[in-house]
Motif scaffolding. Structure first.
Motif, PDB file in Angstrom:
ATOM      1  N   MET A   1       0.850  -1.186   0.000  1.00  0.00           N
ATOM      2  CA  MET A   1       0.000   0.000   0.000  1.00  0.00           C
ATOM      3  C   MET A   1       0.890   1.241   0.000  1.00  0.00           C
ATOM      4  N   ALA A   2       0.709   2.057  -0.976  1.00  0.00           N
ATOM      5  CA  ALA A   2       1.606   3.202  -1.090  1.00  0.00           C
ATOM      6  C   ALA A   2       1.083   4.391  -0.277  1.00  0.00           C
ATOM      7  N   VAL A   3       0.963   5.493  -0.928  1.00  0.00           N
ATOM      8  CA  VAL A   3       0.552   6.717  -0.232  1.00  0.00           C
ATOM      9  C   VAL A   3      -0.976   6.741  -0.122  1.00  0.00           C
ATOM     10  N   ARG A 222       0.206  -1.109   7.323  1.00  0.00           N
ATOM     11  CA  ARG A 222      -1.090  -1.688   7.695  1.00  0.00           C
ATOM     12  C   ARG A 222      -1.553  -2.686   6.641  1.00  0.00           C
ATOM     13  N   ASP A 223      -2.364  -3.607   7.094  1.00  0.00           N
ATOM     14  CA  ASP A 223      -2.953  -4.593   6.191  1.00  0.00           C
ATOM     15  C   ASP A 223      -4.441  -4.276   6.103  1.00  0.00           C
ATOM     16  N   ARG A 224      -4.826  -3.597   5.035  1.00  0.00           N
ATOM     17  CA  ARG A 224      -6.242  -3.205   4.901  1.00  0.00           C
ATOM     18  C   ARG A 224      -7.018  -4.364   4.287  1.00  0.00           C
ATOM     19  N   ALA A 231      -3.967 -10.767   2.060  1.00  0.00           N
ATOM     20  CA  ALA A 231      -3.453 -11.214   0.760  1.00  0.00           C
ATOM     21  C   ALA A 231      -2.670 -12.507   0.962  1.00  0.00           C
ATOM     22  N   PRO A 232      -2.792 -13.470   0.018  1.00  0.00           N
ATOM     23  CA  PRO A 232      -2.107 -14.754   0.206  1.00  0.00           C
ATOM     24  C   PRO A 232      -0.592 -14.597   0.223  1.00  0.00           C
ATOM     25  N   THR A 233       0.069 -15.367   1.085  1.00  0.00           N
ATOM     26  CA  THR A 233       1.533 -15.404   1.077  1.00  0.00           C
ATOM     27  C   THR A 233       1.929 -16.715   0.415  1.00  0.00           C
TER      28      THR A 233
END
Ligand code: IPE
Ligand code: IPE
Ligand code: MG
Length: 241
Positions: A1-3, A222-224, A231-233
């Motif tokens: 996630m960028a800006v 952050r993980d939105r 998201a899968p790893t």
């Protein structure tokens, strides 16, 4: 996630900043100006497209008259003083709220002038929430729908949002509230539904570009999820999810 595309700041802690220096609360408001300009410049340089600043709430009318009057005069001075800078930086300015008849006519005129002056700018949109209340906006949207004669069954989230003020404004991605307070205080209620939050302890008059960039950094980590799964790893298999 960028800006984050849309950052909204609850500029809190001016009174405490002054109290700690044995100064009147108004001195804290005056000292807030530097932080405001620093954050506008930092947001623009970082590539934030939408910046919203909470400057005066519908509840703030309940403060002593002298403090309210001071804030009205201060905001007027700041708007007039920095209009050339905002124009030069290509920032489009607008004012969210600002509907109460207690707002001095000269200030209302300055709001309108700055809005017109910067109307064609495309650098960043700065929304100053002044005499703003999130609940009031929601009630006004409901009134607007009813006045338009929209049948109840046709009211969707999208249509409701289209009746809020400035419907082109995207949802807030990141809310920053300074001074360590952790509450929303009736700010942009509809648009913060899925925002990330940052609560730096620093008081607003001490808040600078570096603090702002720290908040952007925290946002990046952050993980939105928006109610979905992360998201899968590499180790994840679809059948396990
Ligand atoms: C925020 O600072 C500015 C406005 C609400 C206008 P405060 O005036 O709320 O400062 P504190 O919270 O009393 O320290
Ligand atoms: C919220 O701060 C409003 C602004 C920053 C303009 P307040 O200081 O008025 O909010 P509460 O009273 O702590 O909820
Ligand atoms: Mg406060």
């Amino acid at each position: 996630m960028a800006v984050p595309r849309h950052v909204a700041c609850v500029m809190d802690g001016n009174g405490r900043w002054a109290q700690r220096r044995s100064l009147p609360r108004t001195a804290g408001h005056r000292a807030a100006e530097t932080a405001v300009i620093d954050v506008i410049e930092a947001a623009r340089s970082a590539g934030v497209e939408w910046l919203s600043l909470y400057a005066f709430s519908t509840e703030n009318w309940g403060r002593p008259g002298a403090e309210v009057d001071y804030l009205m005069r201060l905001v007027r001075r700041v708007v007039r003083k920095h209009a050339p800078l905002l124009l030069a930086r290509g920032i489009r300015c607008r004012f969210l709220g600002a509907s109460d008849s207690r707002i001095p006519s000269g200030l209302a005129a300055d709001f309108a002038d700055l809005t017109t002056l910067t109307h064609g700018n495309r650098g960043m949109t700065l929304t100053v929430a002044f005499d703003h209340g999130g609940r009031r906006d929601i009630v006004e949207a409901a009134r607007s729908l009813i006045r338009a004669g929209v049948p109840a069954d046709e009211v969707t989230e999208g249509l409701f949002a289209a009746h809020l003020p400035f419907p082109d404004t995207p949802d807030v991605d990141l809310v920053i509230r300074t001074s360590g307070e952790q509450r929303i205080s009736n700010f942009m209620l509809w648009k913060v539904a899925y925002a990330e939050w940052a609560f730096p302890d620093v008081l607003w008059p001490d808040f600078r570009a570096s603090h702002f960039l720290d908040c952007l950094g925290a946002y990046r980590r952050r993980d939105r999820r928006f109610g979905r799964l992360p998201a899968p790893t590499n180790g994840d298999h679809d059948e396990d999810r």
